[in-house]
Design an enzyme around this catalytic site. Sequence first.
Site, mmCIF file in Angstrom:
data_model
loop_
_atom_site.group_PDB
_atom_site.id
_atom_site.type_symbol
_atom_site.label_atom_id
_atom_site.label_comp_id
_atom_site.label_asym_id
_atom_site.label_seq_id
_atom_site.Cartn_x
_atom_site.Cartn_y
_atom_site.Cartn_z
ATOM 1 N N LYS A 117 0.825 -1.211 0.000
ATOM 2 C CA LYS A 117 0.000 0.000 0.000
ATOM 3 C C LYS A 117 0.859 1.261 0.000
ATOM 4 O O LYS A 117 0.506 2.254 -0.623
ATOM 5 C CB LYS A 117 -0.956 0.000 1.193
ATOM 6 C CG LYS A 117 -2.052 -1.042 1.041
ATOM 7 C CD LYS A 117 -3.184 -0.862 2.003
ATOM 8 C CE LYS A 117 -4.286 -1.874 1.686
ATOM 9 N NZ LYS A 117 -5.414 -1.822 2.595
ATOM 10 N N LYS A 199 -4.998 -9.489 -5.662
ATOM 11 C CA LYS A 199 -6.285 -9.777 -5.030
ATOM 12 C C LYS A 199 -7.333 -8.731 -5.414
ATOM 13 O O LYS A 199 -6.986 -7.573 -5.697
ATOM 14 C CB LYS A 199 -6.130 -9.855 -3.512
ATOM 15 C CG LYS A 199 -5.875 -8.543 -2.827
ATOM 16 C CD LYS A 199 -6.160 -8.621 -1.325
ATOM 17 C CE LYS A 199 -6.181 -7.214 -0.761
ATOM 18 N NZ LYS A 199 -7.020 -7.017 0.366
ATOM 19 N N LYS A 202 -10.953 -3.102 -3.080
ATOM 20 C CA LYS A 202 -11.865 -1.982 -3.330
ATOM 21 C C LYS A 202 -11.139 -0.695 -3.695
ATOM 22 O O LYS A 202 -11.744 0.214 -4.239
ATOM 23 C CB LYS A 202 -12.830 -1.771 -2.161
ATOM 24 C CG LYS A 202 -12.209 -1.684 -0.786
ATOM 25 C CD LYS A 202 -13.303 -1.445 0.243
ATOM 26 C CE LYS A 202 -13.311 -2.427 1.380
ATOM 27 N NZ LYS A 202 -12.234 -2.258 2.355
HETATM 28 N N1 AQP Z 1 -9.767 -10.350 -2.497
HETATM 29 C C1 AQP Z 1 -10.092 -10.858 -1.324
HETATM 30 N N2 AQP Z 1 -10.324 -12.194 -1.205
HETATM 31 C C2 AQP Z 1 -10.669 -12.725 -0.007
HETATM 32 N N3 AQP Z 1 -10.810 -11.983 1.124
HETATM 33 C C3 AQP Z 1 -10.599 -10.657 1.037
HETATM 34 N N4 AQP Z 1 -10.666 -9.658 1.941
HETATM 35 C C4 AQP Z 1 -10.362 -8.488 1.342
HETATM 36 N N5 AQP Z 1 -10.097 -8.676 0.050
HETATM 37 C C5 AQP Z 1 -10.240 -10.017 -0.184
HETATM 38 C C6 AQP Z 1 -11.013 -9.869 3.342
HETATM 39 O O1 AQP Z 1 -12.069 -8.971 3.682
HETATM 40 C C7 AQP Z 1 -11.915 -8.592 5.045
HETATM 41 C C8 AQP Z 1 -12.008 -7.109 5.178
HETATM 42 O O2 AQP Z 1 -10.985 -6.461 4.478
HETATM 43 P P1 AQP Z 1 -10.846 -4.878 4.541
HETATM 44 O O3 AQP Z 1 -11.770 -4.246 3.583
HETATM 45 O O4 AQP Z 1 -10.983 -4.404 5.914
HETATM 46 O O5 AQP Z 1 -9.381 -4.613 4.096
HETATM 47 P P2 AQP Z 1 -8.554 -5.172 2.923
HETATM 48 O O6 AQP Z 1 -8.150 -6.564 3.225
HETATM 49 O O7 AQP Z 1 -7.442 -4.212 2.717
HETATM 50 O O8 AQP Z 1 -9.584 -5.169 1.701
HETATM 51 P P3 AQP Z 1 -9.492 -4.421 0.335
HETATM 52 O O9 AQP Z 1 -10.706 -4.640 -0.450
HETATM 53 O O10 AQP Z 1 -8.208 -4.746 -0.339
HETATM 54 O O11 AQP Z 1 -9.525 -2.921 0.766
HETATM 55 P P4 AQP Z 1 -8.551 -1.767 0.385
HETATM 56 O O12 AQP Z 1 -8.465 -1.783 -1.098
HETATM 57 O O13 AQP Z 1 -9.238 -0.578 0.951
HETATM 58 O O14 AQP Z 1 -7.267 -2.086 1.063
HETATM 59 C C9 AQP Z 1 -10.583 -9.159 5.534
HETATM 60 O O15 AQP Z 1 -10.824 -10.337 6.277
HETATM 61 C C10 AQP Z 1 -9.863 -9.464 4.260
HETATM 62 O O16 AQP Z 1 -8.941 -10.522 4.413
#
Ligand code: AQP
Length: 329
Positions: A117, A199, A202
Amino acid sequence: MTTSKKPTIFSGVQPTGNLHLGNYLGAISQWAVMQEKYQSIFCIVDYHAITVRQDAETFRQQILNTAKVYLAAGIDPKEAIIFQQSDIKEHTELAWILNCASARMSDLENMTQFKDKSTAKGENVSVGLFDYPVLMAADILLYGTDAVPVGDDQKQHVELARDLAKRFNHDFGETFKIPEVVIRKEGARIMGLDNPKQKMSKSASPANYIALTDSAEINHKKIMRAVTDSGSSVTFDKDNKPAIANLLTIYSLLSGNTIKNLEHKYRAGGYGDFKKDLAEVVTDFLADFQQKFNAISDQEVRELLKHNAELVRPKAQATIEKVKKQLGL
Ligand code: AQP
């Protein structure tokens, strides 16, 4: 919180951007499966979300929407406690204590998510983004958590929570329970539709993810445009066909059909029929999900969050009191 004999699970999602199929399949859907067997605490981790700049008006609504996503995904408010992190000040209090007493710079420098990030953001990285895993450890440890169901990308952070708890217990006396990480076998890492090597996320471009709020039309377009692999056979091979393997995983998890059956079904059809049917499966899922989501009012959610903060507060306070005592505070 009742003094339930069930083991405790804790998990959360950041109320940022559009929650997507990765969040649902990797994390939230398995919470719904686990909630009966566990004393379940599901947090909307808004303090994590402010590690990057949020627009206040949008953020307020996104916090409510995240609670609605939990409910629409089948989290039963009679079984599980859904609450907002910033309602309980003990999260940041414990994070500070762990920062000083247990966490080391080298622990955080090793976190791969921070590396990814921060590289993307260049100079403009907050100290909070670096320190986020310590806050996550505090979230988990405050509630005597036994298990943390998360997607694969969060495994390293839960391992850090375990390490910090062990270090604190060793240095200051037995205080924290050591939590286990729970990661589902299939769907633990849903990949991006536009890039199956990264992965689904969002903060990526909208072509990368299926948002839980996407319309049938948008969803259909995104799936039909999703990257595929060379060749035309629908086979599950993560190394040589990562895009098709990812689409098969989504199809299988949402339809309940096994990957073997799906491979058999599309063995002669090529990618076109497969993608068309997948778009339908996802559209049906989203229609049902969105109907539930739209039936929940903002006011209902506000009341639930307010009520539930009072349920979790005593346990958070008791943990902080114990921690402070160990430190002589
Ligand atoms: N691609 C994914 N596949 C499976 N699990 C996922 N999680 C996130 N992306 C995937 C799981 O969702 C939960 C919450 O995640 P989060 O939104 O708090 O943070 P993150 O992991 O950083 O998710 P994003 O979508 O990638 O958000 P951004 O882009 O804002 O950083 C967690 O249990 C995570 O493992």
